[in-house]
Design an enzyme around this catalytic site. Structure first.
Site, PDB file in Angstrom:
ATOM      1  N   LEU A  19       0.938  -1.273  -0.128  1.00  0.00           N
ATOM      2  CA  LEU A  19       0.582   0.115   0.014  1.00  0.00           C
ATOM      3  C   LEU A  19       0.927   1.115   0.053  1.00  0.00           C
ATOM      4  CD1 LEU A  19      -3.186  -0.660   2.762  1.00  0.00           C
ATOM      5  CD2 LEU A  19      -3.247  -1.075  -0.121  1.00  0.00           C
TER       6      LEU A  19
ATOM      7  N   ASP B  55       3.036   5.304  -7.411  1.00  0.00           N
ATOM      8  CA  ASP B  55       3.163   5.370  -6.276  1.00  0.00           C
ATOM      9  C   ASP B  55       3.035   6.807  -5.319  1.00  0.00           C
ATOM     10  OD1 ASP B  55       2.795   2.710  -6.793  1.00  0.00           O
ATOM     11  OD2 ASP B  55       4.635   2.225  -5.606  1.00  0.00           O
TER      12      ASP B  55
HETATM   13  C1  GLA Z   1       4.934  -1.068  -7.171  1.00  0.00           C
HETATM   14  C2  GLA Z   1       5.853   0.391  -7.828  1.00  0.00           C
HETATM   15  C3  GLA Z   1       4.874   0.639  -9.052  1.00  0.00           C
HETATM   16  C4  GLA Z   1       3.784   0.291  -9.617  1.00  0.00           C
HETATM   17  C5  GLA Z   1       3.410  -1.201  -9.037  1.00  0.00           C
HETATM   18  C6  GLA Z   1       3.329  -1.813  -9.999  1.00  0.00           C
HETATM   19  O1  GLA Z   1       4.135  -0.182  -6.641  1.00  0.00           O
HETATM   20  O2  GLA Z   1       6.518   1.028  -6.821  1.00  0.00           O
HETATM   21  O3  GLA Z   1       5.650   2.289  -9.602  1.00  0.00           O
HETATM   22  O4  GLA Z   1       5.071  -0.442 -11.007  1.00  0.00           O
HETATM   23  O5  GLA Z   1       4.613  -1.876  -8.327  1.00  0.00           O
HETATM   24  O6  GLA Z   1       2.229  -1.341 -10.439  1.00  0.00           O
END
Ligand code: GLA
Length: 387
Positions: free
Chosen positions: A129, A176
């Protein structure tokens, strides 16, 4: 569950305990769930995350020199100065997320204020998360305000990504940080990961009698960092073979032609996931724009199948949770986040949260898995000053 103000109070208390006196201010940044669009960000594609109410709060004050950080989840207080802040990797462990932000800001030419920081969080750690990005985003927001840095919101995610990629050493994409910094309450963030243009898509599930149930599979993460990097390399190799800048440039209706140019069956599956997932994000956005929230369910479930069969990033715990949630009446369900464990989200009728959690718990019991931990995810605002 704790509330934002509890976390803020804990950060302020940690500040007074460790440093004495009061902080100059409190800054918060949330964790996120990704509604749809997984492993598309580093392929220059599309994602649709929303911010959680769970947040990291940083209580901070300017000081004379260097940076000191403490957190209410450890007794450790970490201090670093110009030398460590100039050398990626010099600070390790949780404080690398603080030092990395200082490094990225300074490397971009900003005059970062020396500061004392105290951190508190209610974002579940190790659940996919984005607790670490929330920490970095809270630190960046605090330092930008404390130093009165001229740093537009659109430029902030890239700086946090640099900190993560070059200081902490994780090859993650741009989703994120963008979610933690740029989301709005009641909306999902439609992000074009190439142009970094955003559109805030109304996602008021409660008004429709719906909820997004997030279940932490509690599956132990194993080799996830290496697997993430391996997926990223396969995608980049495939783009090179196909002669496109990134897999985003393979249109959905050009997928079959593209697949014929790839000899390796594994690479073909990876490409199929990314290209179909980008299209599912676009289809989801179209449905949400016209207020047809329930109808996104099948797209969520198709995304899960694609992650399971083509991108191969799921584990039995998340597959069982998706299956059980669907059997118990969810409109759609999928793993969310980088994979190899972490959380599943399910779009459900709001009054079915307990029943669906019970159904997944019972399926876990039958498989001998540790019980899942539920939370109902309410689309919340991005990073901001809270005190
Ligand atoms: C992690 C990475 C993101 C993205 C997701 C998969 O959360 O930090 O940049 O690549 O995986 O969607």
């Amino acid at each position: 569950m704790t509330t934002d103000s509890d976390v803020a109070a804990r950060a302020a208390a940690a500040f007074s305990d460790r440093y004495g006196g009061k902080p100059d201010g409190l800054w918060a940044a949330p964790g996120r769930v990704n509604l749809i669009g997984e492993h598309t960000d580093y392929n220059d594609g599309f994602v649709l995350p929303f911010a959680l109410p769970e947040r990291v709060v940083v209580a901070a004050a300017r000081t004379d020199a260097g940076w000191t950080a403490c957190s209410d989840f450890t007794t450790e207080t970490v201090t670093f100065g110009d030398v460590e802040a100039a050398a990626p990797g010099a600070v390790t462990g949780w404080a690398a997320y603080v030092a990395g932000v200082v490094w990225a800001l300074r490397d971009a030419g900003f005059d970062v204020p020396p500061a004392r920081l105290a951190i508190a969080s209610d974002v579940p750690v190790g659940a996919g998360l984005s607790s670490s990005h929330a920490l970095e985003c809270a630190v960046l927001t605090a330092l930008a305000d404390l130093g009165d840095l001229d740093l537009p919101i659109e430029d902030r995610p890239r700086l946090v990504q640099r900190s993560e990629n070059a200081y902490v050493g994780a090859p993650t994409g741009i989703m994120d940080q963008s979610a933690s910094l740029r989301c709005r309450a009641g909306h999902a963030l439609f992000l074009d990961c190439r142009s970094l243009e955003v559109e805030h898509i109304p996602f008021d599930v409660a008004a429709e009698g719906l909820a997004v149930l997030v279940l932490n599979s509690n599956a132990p993460h194993s080799h996830s960092d290496g697997e993430y990097g391996a997926r990223r390399r396969s995608c980049e190799d495939a783009a090179r073979i196909l002669g496109v800048p990134a897999l985003r440039d393979v249109p959905a209706d050009g997928l079959e032609t593209a697949l014929k140019q790839l000899d390796d069956a594994v690479v073909r599956r990876r490409v199929r996931h990314v290209v179909t997932e980008d299209q599912r994000v676009l289809d989801t956005v179209e449905l949400l724009r016209s207020g047809r929230i329930r109808e996104i369910g099948p797209l969520l479930t198709a995304s899960h199948a694609s992650m399971r069969d083509d991108f191969e990033i799921t584990v039995p715990q998340v597959d069982v949770a998706v299956e059980a949630a669907l059997m118990a009446g969810a409109y759609g369900a999928r793993m969310t986040g980088g994979g190899f464990g972490g959380c599943v989200l399910a779009l459900i009728d709001a009054d079915r949260a307990e029943a669906i959690t019970a159904a997944v718990t019972s399926a876990y019991d039958q498989h001998g898995f540790t019980a899942p931990t539920p939370l109902v995810a309410v689309p919340s605002p991005g990073a901001t000053r809270v005190g």
